[in-house]
Design a protein around this motif. Structure first.
Motif, PDB file in Angstrom:
ATOM      1  N   UNK A   1       0.810  -1.214   0.000  1.00  0.00           N
ATOM      2  CA  UNK A   1       0.000   0.000   0.000  1.00  0.00           C
ATOM      3  C   UNK A   1       0.841   1.261   0.000  1.00  0.00           C
ATOM      4  N   UNK A   2       2.059   1.156   0.543  1.00  0.00           N
ATOM      5  CA  UNK A   2       2.971   2.306   0.566  1.00  0.00           C
ATOM      6  C   UNK A   2       3.930   2.290  -0.621  1.00  0.00           C
ATOM      7  N   UNK A   3       3.729   1.334  -1.556  1.00  0.00           N
ATOM      8  CA  UNK A   3       4.598   1.247  -2.730  1.00  0.00           C
ATOM      9  C   UNK A   3       5.973   0.706  -2.419  1.00  0.00           C
ATOM     10  N   UNK A   4       6.077  -0.092  -1.369  1.00  0.00           N
ATOM     11  CA  UNK A   4       7.365  -0.657  -0.952  1.00  0.00           C
ATOM     12  C   UNK A   4       7.302  -2.175  -0.980  1.00  0.00           C
ATOM     13  N   UNK A   5       8.461  -2.795  -0.944  1.00  0.00           N
ATOM     14  CA  UNK A   5       8.563  -4.243  -0.826  1.00  0.00           C
ATOM     15  C   UNK A   5       9.052  -4.534   0.589  1.00  0.00           C
ATOM     16  N   UNK A   6       8.429  -5.473   1.281  1.00  0.00           N
ATOM     17  CA  UNK A   6       8.852  -5.795   2.637  1.00  0.00           C
ATOM     18  C   UNK A   6       9.775  -7.015   2.615  1.00  0.00           C
ATOM     19  N   UNK A   7      10.799  -6.943   3.426  1.00  0.00           N
ATOM     20  CA  UNK A   7      11.726  -8.066   3.529  1.00  0.00           C
ATOM     21  C   UNK A   7      11.964  -8.336   5.010  1.00  0.00           C
ATOM     22  N   UNK A   8      11.633  -9.529   5.456  1.00  0.00           N
ATOM     23  CA  UNK A   8      11.905  -9.909   6.837  1.00  0.00           C
ATOM     24  C   UNK A   8      13.253 -10.610   6.870  1.00  0.00           C
ATOM     25  N   UNK A   9      14.242  -9.964   7.416  1.00  0.00           N
ATOM     26  CA  UNK A   9      15.587 -10.525   7.449  1.00  0.00           C
ATOM     27  C   UNK A   9      15.701 -11.550   8.569  1.00  0.00           C
ATOM     28  N   UNK A  10      15.922 -12.790   8.207  1.00  0.00           N
ATOM     29  CA  UNK A  10      16.123 -13.819   9.221  1.00  0.00           C
ATOM     30  C   UNK A  10      17.547 -13.773   9.754  1.00  0.00           C
ATOM     31  N   UNK A  11      18.470 -13.268   8.939  1.00  0.00           N
ATOM     32  CA  UNK A  11      19.877 -13.254   9.331  1.00  0.00           C
ATOM     33  C   UNK A  11      20.315 -11.877   9.809  1.00  0.00           C
ATOM     34  N   UNK A  12      20.993 -11.809  10.946  1.00  0.00           N
ATOM     35  CA  UNK A  12      21.519 -10.536  11.429  1.00  0.00           C
ATOM     36  C   UNK A  12      22.929 -10.245  10.892  1.00  0.00           C
ATOM     37  N   UNK A  13      23.335 -10.960   9.860  1.00  0.00           N
ATOM     38  CA  UNK A  13      24.681 -10.794   9.293  1.00  0.00           C
ATOM     39  C   UNK A  13      24.944  -9.327   8.977  1.00  0.00           C
ATOM     40  N   UNK A  14      26.051  -8.806   9.483  1.00  0.00           N
ATOM     41  CA  UNK A  14      26.449  -7.425   9.194  1.00  0.00           C
ATOM     42  C   UNK A  14      25.757  -6.363  10.025  1.00  0.00           C
ATOM     43  N   UNK A  15      24.898  -6.763  10.966  1.00  0.00           N
ATOM     44  CA  UNK A  15      24.133  -5.766  11.715  1.00  0.00           C
ATOM     45  C   UNK A  15      25.027  -4.879  12.584  1.00  0.00           C
ATOM     46  N   UNK A  16      26.039  -5.445  13.224  1.00  0.00           N
ATOM     47  CA  UNK A  16      26.908  -4.641  14.088  1.00  0.00           C
ATOM     48  C   UNK A  16      27.716  -3.635  13.262  1.00  0.00           C
ATOM     49  N   UNK A  17      28.139  -4.031  12.061  1.00  0.00           N
ATOM     50  CA  UNK A  17      28.881  -3.112  11.190  1.00  0.00           C
ATOM     51  C   UNK A  17      28.009  -1.927  10.792  1.00  0.00           C
ATOM     52  N   UNK A  18      26.735  -2.188  10.467  1.00  0.00           N
ATOM     53  CA  UNK A  18      25.846  -1.088  10.089  1.00  0.00           C
ATOM     54  C   UNK A  18      25.565  -0.176  11.280  1.00  0.00           C
ATOM     55  N   UNK A  19      25.427  -0.754  12.461  1.00  0.00           N
ATOM     56  CA  UNK A  19      25.234   0.058  13.663  1.00  0.00           C
ATOM     57  C   UNK A  19      26.454   0.952  13.882  1.00  0.00           C
ATOM     58  N   UNK A  20      27.649   0.398  13.702  1.00  0.00           N
ATOM     59  CA  UNK A  20      28.875   1.185  13.873  1.00  0.00           C
ATOM     60  C   UNK A  20      28.927   2.358  12.903  1.00  0.00           C
ATOM     61  N   UNK A  21      28.569   2.113  11.648  1.00  0.00           N
ATOM     62  CA  UNK A  21      28.613   3.179  10.645  1.00  0.00           C
ATOM     63  C   UNK A  21      27.609   4.290  10.946  1.00  0.00           C
ATOM     64  N   UNK A  22      26.399   3.907  11.343  1.00  0.00           N
ATOM     65  CA  UNK A  22      25.392   4.908  11.681  1.00  0.00           C
ATOM     66  C   UNK A  22      25.808   5.671  12.937  1.00  0.00           C
ATOM     67  N   UNK A  23      26.312   4.956  13.934  1.00  0.00           N
ATOM     68  CA  UNK A  23      26.747   5.601  15.173  1.00  0.00           C
ATOM     69  C   UNK A  23      27.862   6.604  14.907  1.00  0.00           C
ATOM     70  N   UNK A  24      28.789   6.264  14.007  1.00  0.00           N
ATOM     71  CA  UNK A  24      29.883   7.180  13.682  1.00  0.00           C
ATOM     72  C   UNK A  24      29.348   8.492  13.102  1.00  0.00           C
ATOM     73  N   UNK A  25      28.307   8.401  12.281  1.00  0.00           N
ATOM     74  CA  UNK A  25      27.759   9.603  11.662  1.00  0.00           C
ATOM     75  C   UNK A  25      26.993  10.478  12.646  1.00  0.00           C
ATOM     76  N   UNK A  26      26.601   9.906  13.787  1.00  0.00           N
ATOM     77  CA  UNK A  26      25.810  10.662  14.776  1.00  0.00           C
ATOM     78  C   UNK A  26      26.564  10.972  16.060  1.00  0.00           C
TER      79      UNK A  26
END
Length: 199
Positions: free
Chosen positions: A143-168
C-alpha cells in the motif's frame, strides 16, 4: 569530543545472537556474529574485548559506542543498552542508539524484523513502529509502494550500527533507550510469590 572519523565499538543482542564490530578510519576492522539463544549477558563483554584486540585497540582508544536498541528480544535489548550506557559513562564517550529499522534500511524496501508467531516489526514512513502478522505487514508495504523483507539473518548488523553511530556521534546528547514494541513475555509464576529484588 569525537573525531571526524571516530573509532566506534558497536554491538547488538536484540535477537538470538551476540554481534559486535569495530569501525576505525571509516572502515570495519573487526566484526563477529555468534548465534545464541541464551547467554548473551555472559558472552557480550568477552566478545567486545576480543573484537577490540583483533582491531588492535583498547577501550581508551574509543571515541563512541554504538548499540542496537531493538525492537526484538526484551532481555537481549536490555543487556546491550545497559552495557552501552555503562561503557559510555565509564569511558566518557557518547553512546549512540540505532534501531533495527535503521540498521536494515534499503531503498524501496520496508525493513521488517522477525518476531515470534509469524509476526514482524515494521515502521511505515511517517508512522510509529508496530508489530504485525507477516501477511498484514506485506499488505501495508504494498500500500505504501514498498517491498517488505523480513531478514532472518543478522549478518552485518553490528557493522551497520557502527557506521550509523559514527555519523551521529558528535550530535548525540541523550543516552540510548530500548525500543520495546510489546511487553515482556515473562510473567510471575502463579505457584509462588515474585522474588524481591535488591535495587
Amino acid at each position: 569530543m569525537p573525531r571526524k572519523d571516530p573509532k566506534v565499538l558497536a554491538f547488538d543482542t536484540s535477537a538470538a545472537h551476540c554481534a559486535a564490530a569495530v569501525l576505525c578510519g571509516g572502515r570495519i576492522v573487526a566484526e563477529r556474529l555468534e548465534p545464541m539463544t541464551r547467554g548473551q549477558a555472559e558472552r557480550l563483554m568477552v566478545l567486545l574485548e576480543e573484537v577490540l584486540t583483533e582491531a588492535e585497540l583498547t577501550w581508551t582508544d574509543l571515541d563512541a559506542i554504538g548499540v542496537g536498541v531493538g525492537p526484538g528480544n526484551f532481555t537481549g535489548i536490555r543487556i546491550s543498552v545497559s552495557a552501552a550506557r555503562g561503557l559510555a559513562l565509564g569511558l566518557g564517550v557518547p553512546a549512540v542508539g540505532v534501531n533495527g529499522f535503521e540498521s536494515r534500511a534499503q531503498d524501496g524496501i520496508l525493513p521488517a524484523i522477525p518476531a515470534p508467531r509469524d509476526h514482524v516489526y515494521i515502521a511505515l514512513p511517517d508512522q510509529a513502529p508496530r508489530l504485525l502478522p507477516v501477511e498484514e505487514a506485506n499488505a501495508c508495504a504494498r500500500g505504501a509502494g514498498l517491498m517488505v523483507v523480513a531478514e532472518a539473518s543478522p549478518e552485518g548488523i553490528a557493522a551497520r550500527i557502527a557506521q550509523i553511530a559514527a555519523s551521529r556521534a558528535t550530535e548525540t546528547v541523550n543516552p540510548p533507550a530500548p525500543l520495546y514494541l510489546k511487553p515482556a513475555d515473562a510473567a510471575p509464576s502463579k505457584d509462588k510469590p515474585p522474588a524481591l529484588l535488591d535495587d
